[in-house]
Design a protein around this motif. Structure first.
Motif, mmCIF file in Angstrom:
data_model
loop_
_atom_site.group_PDB
_atom_site.id
_atom_site.type_symbol
_atom_site.label_atom_id
_atom_site.label_comp_id
_atom_site.label_asym_id
_atom_site.label_seq_id
_atom_site.Cartn_x
_atom_site.Cartn_y
_atom_site.Cartn_z
ATOM 1 N N LYS A 138 -19.732 54.758 -6.074
ATOM 2 C CA LYS A 138 -19.687 56.082 -5.121
ATOM 3 C C LYS A 138 -18.095 56.315 -5.415
ATOM 4 O O LYS A 138 -17.617 57.180 -5.187
ATOM 5 C CB LYS A 138 -19.647 55.137 -3.721
ATOM 6 C CG LYS A 138 -20.236 54.786 -3.186
ATOM 7 C CD LYS A 138 -19.962 54.285 -1.804
ATOM 8 C CE LYS A 138 -21.204 53.172 -1.052
ATOM 9 N NZ LYS A 138 -21.336 52.885 0.272
ATOM 10 N N SER A 142 -16.751 60.083 -6.051
ATOM 11 C CA SER A 142 -16.021 60.401 -5.193
ATOM 12 C C SER A 142 -15.373 61.110 -6.554
ATOM 13 O O SER A 142 -14.203 61.919 -5.876
ATOM 14 C CB SER A 142 -15.457 59.350 -4.510
ATOM 15 O OG SER A 142 -14.621 58.564 -5.369
ATOM 16 N N SER B 40 -22.845 53.781 3.963
ATOM 17 C CA SER B 40 -22.227 55.252 3.708
ATOM 18 C C SER B 40 -21.405 55.090 2.486
ATOM 19 O O SER B 40 -21.223 54.893 1.268
ATOM 20 C CB SER B 40 -20.471 54.799 4.931
ATOM 21 O OG SER B 40 -19.877 54.191 4.354
ATOM 22 N N GLU B 41 -20.536 57.203 1.945
ATOM 23 C CA GLU B 41 -19.758 57.200 1.490
ATOM 24 C C GLU B 41 -18.537 56.883 0.755
ATOM 25 O O GLU B 41 -18.010 57.075 -0.218
ATOM 26 C CB GLU B 41 -20.226 58.928 0.967
ATOM 27 C CG GLU B 41 -21.430 59.437 1.764
ATOM 28 C CD GLU B 41 -22.490 59.283 0.381
ATOM 29 O OE1 GLU B 41 -21.203 59.831 -1.009
ATOM 30 O OE2 GLU B 41 -23.076 58.556 0.052
ATOM 31 N N LYS B 42 -18.296 55.941 1.905
ATOM 32 C CA LYS B 42 -16.959 55.438 1.660
ATOM 33 C C LYS B 42 -16.269 54.402 1.005
ATOM 34 O O LYS B 42 -17.369 53.829 0.807
ATOM 35 C CB LYS B 42 -16.363 55.239 3.162
ATOM 36 C CG LYS B 42 -15.817 57.127 4.601
ATOM 37 C CD LYS B 42 -15.711 56.181 5.483
ATOM 38 C CE LYS B 42 -16.845 56.148 6.326
ATOM 39 N NZ LYS B 42 -16.570 55.619 7.874
ATOM 40 N N VAL B 45 -13.333 51.092 3.842
ATOM 41 C CA VAL B 45 -13.543 51.422 5.353
ATOM 42 C C VAL B 45 -12.534 50.880 5.962
ATOM 43 O O VAL B 45 -12.273 50.310 6.110
ATOM 44 C CB VAL B 45 -15.223 51.588 6.539
ATOM 45 C CG1 VAL B 45 -15.488 51.489 5.851
ATOM 46 C CG2 VAL B 45 -14.971 49.433 6.343
#
Lengths: 296, 274
Positions: A138, A142, B40-42, B45
């Motif tokens: 991830k 990003s 999720s992409e986060k 959170v």
């Protein structure tokens, strides 16, 4: 005074318990292991068949996994010496230079991963490097590096490197602490003298700090290689030697031979060779580095 | 060092610390959210409502208190045994006169080099025949044996720096050798003893492979098992798994926060001189 310190009974009582522990968990098992290493046994308690040296010849001449495990351990040890230790030394020097509250705070923070259980570390990193929900991929996405996304521990080409990173992360604090203790032991007038000679900054540390740290460095390098050889839990709990033996280590290999593959005799022969390898490497490193501290 | 240089170093350290502690922050963060958030992409959170259920699962179904008690008990007994055994050995190695002293010192130090993993298999047979598997002793004995060599090494180094005159005055007063060691020397070696106790604690608390090999009975399992058991039981409930890991780590972090100065001092006093 002399009489008190020659008290035979007291010496016996002081040394005996420690030796008893040592014999129970080191000497007796090694002797038993030696016995089993000459046998073909499926599991402890099953019939034993004496086979002479055949386990040893099999391991030394026909077992590629044994040599692969040894190679992986040496690569890991090299990784520690070439990557982890220079970073530790650099940080130890910088910690000493920063001084004040920051010195104490950062020293405390950098050590935190060292107090986390190996089970937690392993499972946490499994999650961090997980190909579906792992944070590593991830983060890469990003910052626009999606091309590098990867099943880090699941790919034979990156598994050993990922393992090295995990171990560097978790062992950094100890290395830093030992080098920091070494840096603190260098008397200030050494630096004064070098400054008068016109040395400063990097040059000062390269010429004064590093040579004066050499006793610590030699002990630490020996311990780093031994740590790499002894590596077990993190591997066992993350890759278990895979994929395709790319992260195979002696301890994991012998454990799986004994308890999963039912080759108890063969596994004990690996144990004996494992101990010999550790002792020989310690001895050779001590000779090479002329280390007096851990000399036997 | 100039002020600007120090500030630069400060910022650099802060960055490194953030990167270093990031996995732990991530672990704690995601132990407070629904498992669905994991996909999720986060990167991190902010939970709308904290999901304490994860911690309730970890505490109740993870049988946390039971494992915690086992870990505390095993660590405590191991520490006491290690300190008594190591301090008496270190005294015999530094002060007392006997012929085999260097030999036995070298033998004990070998314990640092011998991989315990190579002794796991035969120890399993030995402990089984002695009835030590599936008992507290099956953990306490090997943990003590593994801790003694390093502890003796640290204590020997420290004891060499204590002046002999103190014992001489003890002898003048007619104290026995045992009183000298445990009433005069022990308090003086306290900094090193604390180091030994804390490192032994961390080793016992976090040890996995021996416990995994020697113990199969629920009654004697220690904390690292709760993480393993839980991972099997709640294999898709990542939030609860993370909660168990956070709970397991907290006691060790607290002990470390309390004693971190002592660890540093002990390492400085003992390990450097060798």
């Amino acid at each position: 005074m002399h009489k008190v310190l020659n008290d035979r009974l007291a010496i016996f009582l002081f040394v005996f318990p420690g030796l008893a522990f040592f014999v129970l968990t080191f000497v007796a098992p090694i002797i038993l292991s030696g016995y089993y290493s000459f046998t073909e046994t499926l599991a402890p308690g099953t019939p034993v068949k004496m086979v002479g040296f055949s386990n040893f010849t099999e391991i030394l001449f026909h077992d590629e996994r044994f040599w692969l495990s040894l190679r992986n351990a040496l690569l890991l040890g090299l990784g520690f010496v070439v990557i982890q230790h220079p970073i530790c030394i650099l940080f130890a020097i910088m910690l000493d230079r920063i001084g004040g509250k920051a010195e104490k705070w950062f020293r405390t923070i950098f050590f935190i991963p060292c107090v986390i259980s190996v089970v937690v570390i392993s499972r946490m990193w499994l999650s961090v490097l997980d190909p579906t929900f792992g944070i590593a991929n991830k983060v890469l996405a990003s910052i626009g590096l999606s091309d590098l996304q990867h099943a880090w521990l699941g790919d034979a080409s990156t598994a050993l490197g990922s393992l090295l990173s995990i171990l560097i992360w978790s062992g950094f604090g100890w290395g830093l602490l030992f080098y920091y203790a070494g840096v603190k032991g260098i008397p200030a007038d050494m630096y004064e003298a070098a400054r008068l000679d016109g040395a400063s900054g990097f040059k000062l540390h390269w010429r004064i700090t590093v040579p004066l740290l050499s006793p610590v460095i030699t002990v630490q390098i020996t311990l780093a290689v031994i740590t790499a050889l002894k590596q077990m839990e993190t591997v066992f709990l993350t890759t278990n030697g895979g994929p395709g033996d790319s992260t195979q280590f002696l301890a994991v290999y012998l454990y799986n031979q004994a308890f999963s593959a039912s080759n108890y005799g063969y596994a004990n022969a690996i144990s004996i060779l494992f101990i010999l390898v550790c002792l020989i490497i310690t001895f050779v490193l001590n000779k090479l580095t002329k280390n007096k501290n851990l000399d036997f | 060092m100039t002020k600007s240089k120090r500030t630069a170093l400060w910022i650099f350290f802060l960055l490194v610390a953030c990167v270093q502690l990031f996995p732990l922050v991530w672990l704690t963060d995601f132990s407070l959210v629904e498992s669905s958030e994991f996909f999720s992409e986060k990167v991190l959170v902010w939970p709308d409502s904290i999901k304490w259920d994860n911690y309730i699962n970890a505490w109740v179904d993870g049988n946390f208190l039971h494992y915690l008690w086992n870990s505390v008990f095993v660590s405590f007994v191991t520490i006491v045994l290690t300190v008594i055994v190591s301090i008496s050995m270190a005294y015999a190695f530094t002060r007392m006169n006997w012929k085999w002293r260097p030999f036995f010192y070298a033998v004990i130090l070998l314990g640092i080099m011998i991989p315990i993993h190579a002794t796991l298999l035969p120890n399993f047979s030995i402990f089984k025949s002695l009835g030590l598997t599936n008992s507290y002793w099956g953990l306490i004995l090997p943990y003590t044996s593994v801790s003694v060599p390093f502890s003796t090494f640290i204590l020997t180094g420290f004891m060499r720096s204590i002046p002999v005159e103190i014992e001489e005055s003890g002898v003048m007063d007619g104290a026995s050798i045992y009183r000298i060691v445990f009433q005069l020397i022990l308090p003086l070696t306290m900094p090193a003893v604390v180091t030994v106790a804390v490192t032994t604690f961390l080793n016992c608390w976090n040890e996995f492979i021996m416990a995994y090999t020697f113990i199969s009975d629920e009654r004697f399992k220690t904390l690292p098992f709760s993480v393993m058991n839980f991972a099997g039981q709640y294999s898709s409930d990542y939030g609860s798994q993370f909660a168990v890991m956070v709970l397991t780590s907290i006691p060790a972090i607290i002990i470390y926060a309390m004693f971190n100065e002592k660890i540093t001092k002990g390492v400085m006093a003992g390990a450097v001189k060798g």
